[in-house]
Design a protein around this motif. Structure first.
Motif, PDB file in Angstrom:
ATOM      1  N   ASP A   1       0.822  -1.209   0.000  1.00  0.00           N
ATOM      2  CA  ASP A   1       0.000   0.000   0.000  1.00  0.00           C
ATOM      3  C   ASP A   1       0.858   1.262   0.000  1.00  0.00           C
ATOM      4  N   MET A   2       2.160   1.132  -0.301  1.00  0.00           N
ATOM      5  CA  MET A   2       2.997   2.321  -0.446  1.00  0.00           C
ATOM      6  C   MET A   2       2.474   3.140  -1.632  1.00  0.00           C
ATOM      7  N   PRO A   3       2.331   4.468  -1.484  1.00  0.00           N
ATOM      8  CA  PRO A   3       1.740   5.285  -2.553  1.00  0.00           C
ATOM      9  C   PRO A   3       2.412   5.118  -3.903  1.00  0.00           C
ATOM     10  N   VAL A   4       3.742   5.100  -3.934  1.00  0.00           N
ATOM     11  CA  VAL A   4       4.429   5.019  -5.218  1.00  0.00           C
ATOM     12  C   VAL A   4       4.184   3.667  -5.884  1.00  0.00           C
ATOM     13  N   VAL A   5       4.147   2.593  -5.094  1.00  0.00           N
ATOM     14  CA  VAL A   5       3.895   1.265  -5.649  1.00  0.00           C
ATOM     15  C   VAL A   5       2.451   1.161  -6.138  1.00  0.00           C
ATOM     16  N   SER A   6       1.526   1.627  -5.307  1.00  0.00           N
ATOM     17  CA  SER A   6       0.106   1.566  -5.675  1.00  0.00           C
ATOM     18  C   SER A   6      -0.165   2.350  -6.951  1.00  0.00           C
ATOM     19  N   GLN A   7       0.418   3.546  -7.052  1.00  0.00           N
ATOM     20  CA  GLN A   7       0.210   4.368  -8.241  1.00  0.00           C
ATOM     21  C   GLN A   7       0.752   3.675  -9.482  1.00  0.00           C
ATOM     22  N   PHE A   8       1.948   3.113  -9.364  1.00  0.00           N
ATOM     23  CA  PHE A   8       2.588   2.473 -10.515  1.00  0.00           C
ATOM     24  C   PHE A   8       1.786   1.257 -10.971  1.00  0.00           C
TER      25      PHE A   8
ATOM     26  N   GLY B   1      -1.435   2.364 -12.549  1.00  0.00           N
ATOM     27  CA  GLY B   1      -1.320   3.238 -13.711  1.00  0.00           C
ATOM     28  C   GLY B   1      -2.099   4.531 -13.546  1.00  0.00           C
ATOM     29  N   ARG B   2      -2.091   5.083 -12.321  1.00  0.00           N
ATOM     30  CA  ARG B   2      -2.844   6.311 -12.044  1.00  0.00           C
ATOM     31  C   ARG B   2      -1.947   7.540 -12.157  1.00  0.00           C
ATOM     32  N   ARG B   3      -2.587   8.709 -12.412  1.00  0.00           N
ATOM     33  CA  ARG B   3      -1.850   9.961 -12.375  1.00  0.00           C
ATOM     34  C   ARG B   3      -1.638  10.429 -10.937  1.00  0.00           C
ATOM     35  N   GLU B   4      -2.594  10.123 -10.045  1.00  0.00           N
ATOM     36  CA  GLU B   4      -2.523  10.592  -8.667  1.00  0.00           C
ATOM     37  C   GLU B   4      -1.490   9.796  -7.886  1.00  0.00           C
ATOM     38  N   GLY B   5      -0.522  10.499  -7.317  1.00  0.00           N
ATOM     39  CA  GLY B   5       0.532   9.842  -6.557  1.00  0.00           C
ATOM     40  C   GLY B   5       1.850  10.554  -6.756  1.00  0.00           C
ATOM     41  N   PRO B   6       2.906  10.041  -6.165  1.00  0.00           N
ATOM     42  CA  PRO B   6       4.195  10.744  -6.203  1.00  0.00           C
ATOM     43  C   PRO B   6       4.925  10.715  -7.532  1.00  0.00           C
ATOM     44  N   ILE B   7       4.546   9.817  -8.466  1.00  0.00           N
ATOM     45  CA  ILE B   7       5.225   9.739  -9.758  1.00  0.00           C
ATOM     46  C   ILE B   7       4.636  10.780 -10.694  1.00  0.00           C
ATOM     47  N   GLY B   8       5.499  11.602 -11.279  1.00  0.00           N
ATOM     48  CA  GLY B   8       5.059  12.608 -12.240  1.00  0.00           C
ATOM     49  C   GLY B   8       5.600  12.340 -13.620  1.00  0.00           C
ATOM     50  N   MET B   9       5.353  13.249 -14.550  1.00  0.00           N
ATOM     51  CA  MET B   9       5.837  13.078 -15.919  1.00  0.00           C
ATOM     52  C   MET B   9       7.360  13.056 -15.960  1.00  0.00           C
ATOM     53  N   SER B  10       8.007  13.899 -15.138  1.00  0.00           N
ATOM     54  CA  SER B  10       9.471  13.899 -15.081  1.00  0.00           C
ATOM     55  C   SER B  10       9.928  13.214 -13.800  1.00  0.00           C
ATOM     56  N   GLU B  11       9.498  11.989 -13.640  1.00  0.00           N
ATOM     57  CA  GLU B  11       9.744  11.095 -12.516  1.00  0.00           C
ATOM     58  C   GLU B  11       9.064  11.549 -11.236  1.00  0.00           C
ATOM     59  N   GLU B  12       9.621  12.546 -10.532  1.00  0.00           N
ATOM     60  CA  GLU B  12       9.136  12.863  -9.195  1.00  0.00           C
ATOM     61  C   GLU B  12       8.367  14.181  -9.213  1.00  0.00           C
ATOM     62  N   LYS B  13       7.144  14.188  -8.659  1.00  0.00           N
ATOM     63  CA  LYS B  13       6.375  15.420  -8.577  1.00  0.00           C
ATOM     64  C   LYS B  13       6.962  16.333  -7.505  1.00  0.00           C
ATOM     65  N   ASP B  14       6.849  17.649  -7.736  1.00  0.00           N
ATOM     66  CA  ASP B  14       7.344  18.573  -6.723  1.00  0.00           C
ATOM     67  C   ASP B  14       6.313  18.727  -5.596  1.00  0.00           C
ATOM     68  N   ALA B  15       6.754  19.337  -4.492  1.00  0.00           N
ATOM     69  CA  ALA B  15       5.914  19.434  -3.297  1.00  0.00           C
ATOM     70  C   ALA B  15       4.625  20.189  -3.572  1.00  0.00           C
ATOM     71  N   ALA B  16       4.684  21.250  -4.405  1.00  0.00           N
ATOM     72  CA  ALA B  16       3.496  22.046  -4.691  1.00  0.00           C
ATOM     73  C   ALA B  16       2.438  21.221  -5.430  1.00  0.00           C
ATOM     74  N   THR B  17       2.888  20.399  -6.385  1.00  0.00           N
ATOM     75  CA  THR B  17       1.953  19.561  -7.133  1.00  0.00           C
ATOM     76  C   THR B  17       1.294  18.533  -6.225  1.00  0.00           C
ATOM     77  N   LEU B  18       2.103  17.922  -5.349  1.00  0.00           N
ATOM     78  CA  LEU B  18       1.565  16.928  -4.419  1.00  0.00           C
ATOM     79  C   LEU B  18       0.539  17.570  -3.494  1.00  0.00           C
ATOM     80  N   ALA B  19       0.839  18.764  -2.987  1.00  0.00           N
ATOM     81  CA  ALA B  19      -0.078  19.445  -2.080  1.00  0.00           C
ATOM     82  C   ALA B  19      -1.377  19.802  -2.800  1.00  0.00           C
ATOM     83  N   ALA B  20      -1.266  20.226  -4.072  1.00  0.00           N
ATOM     84  CA  ALA B  20      -2.456  20.575  -4.844  1.00  0.00           C
ATOM     85  C   ALA B  20      -3.359  19.366  -5.062  1.00  0.00           C
TER      86      ALA B  20
END
Length: 328
Positions: free
Chosen positions: A232-239, A242-261
């Motif tokens: 149930d780790m967020p990065v594993v669950s997202q991967f 295949g969801r957009r929501e989670g710590p993985i972004g288009m350029s690997e890691e989402k920044d803090a502002a995007t995660l907070a939004a």
């Protein structure tokens, strides 16, 4: 039987860019392992570091007592003969027939007679299902056939460790399914230690005994397949979803502002719904029993007390008697 590969504290950078750091894991002898991760997380770099083609700044890779990072080059070269490497694109010579491509390592690294080379090459061609195509050039066959030719070439020196770099790239789902079965059948036949680098979820869900994941310059997890598949780790669950929501972004890691939004907009990751762990592929009818699966069963059962509850449940479900009285 394959050889255990022990990775201790491996750290790799290119200039000021840290690729991954302090990676430690053990590839159990003869078992099939998969390394997952989003694009750009250094999966191929990790593969090349294991075989000694790239030199990490820190850490060790131990194979039969030889450190592929720090041992003398002569010992590394000798140990490298234990490996078979399947490249993403097959890495075939375009001007050579499939036969000559597959024979190349034997002609380059052994003194075998041509009659013996022909016997070995044709055996490997048969194993990967390419009989009749040995006279063709790489440009005359499909991408899937080139993959299998690359795998045949990786097998001609009887490797005890096989590394596969994204064997599914460029293949449609049906060919990927055939390739997945081929890898399991191959493991049943030669009992080699196998590491497959991929981001294909179908291969990840059905092929390996063990799974790991690289993300954000770290090894997120590595262990029995059920641990990652039920995580149930967020990065594993997202991967895995295949969801957009989670710590993985288009350029690997989402920044803090995007995660907070995301959290503010109600896209909270939360606890994922429990996932069903699909059965691992079995060898095709007529293939020998996969000895790695028997060894893995004993090993995993011995470590049950250290595994998360969801993984323990998935493991016990996979090892319950089947309806016909046998065992999976």
């Amino acid at each position: 039987m394959g050889i255990e590969v022990v990775v201790e504290g491996l750290t790799k950078s290119f200039g000021k860019q840290n690729i991954w750091q302090d990676v430690s894991l053990t590839l159990p002898a003869g078992e099939v392992s998969v390394m997952l991760g989003p694009s750009g997380t250094g999966k191929t770099v990790f593969l090349k570091s294991i075989i000694g083609l790239l030199k990490p700044e820190k850490g060790r890779v131990l194979i039969n007592g030889v450190d592929m990072v720090n041992s003398p080059e002569r010992e590394i070269m000798e140990t490298r003969k234990l490996f078979g490497l399947m490249f993403q694109d097959g890495a075939l010579f375009g001007s050579m027939s499939l036969f000559d491509n597959i024979a190349f390592p034997l002609r380059e690294h052994t003194r075998k007679k041509e009659s013996e080379i022909r016997r070995i090459v044709m055996e490997r061609i048969d194993i990967v299902g390419l009989l009749g195509a040995e006279g063709k050039l790489p440009g005359e066959i499909s991408g899937g056939m080139r993959k299998r030719a690359g795998l045949a070439r990786a097998l001609v020196l009887d490797p005890q460790i096989i590394l596969c770099d994204e064997p599914d790239s460029g293949l449609d789902p049906v060919r990927t399914a055939y390739l997945s079965q081929l890898l399991i059948d191959l493991n049943a036949q030669i009992d080699a230690t196998m590491l497959i680098v991929t981001h294909n979820l179908d291969i990840a869900a059905t092929v390996p005994d063990n799974m790991g994941m690289l993300f954000c310059r770290n090894l997120v997890t590595f262990g029995p397949r059920e641990v990652l598949l039920t995580s149930d780790m967020p990065v594993v669950s997202q991967f895995l979803a295949g969801r957009r929501e989670g710590p993985i972004g288009m350029s690997e890691e989402k920044d803090a502002a995007t995660l907070a939004a995301e959290q503010t907009n109600g896209e909270a990751w939360g606890r994922p719904a429990p996932r069903t762990v699909v059965p691992q592929l079995e060898p095709s009818p007529g293939m020998p029993v996969r000895q790695a699966a028997l060894r893995r069963r004993e090993r995993v059962i011995s470590m049950m007390g250290r595994l998360p509850e969801a993984a323990r449940t998935a493991i016990m479900n996979s090892y319950t008697p089947t309806l016909d009285g046998g065992r999976r």
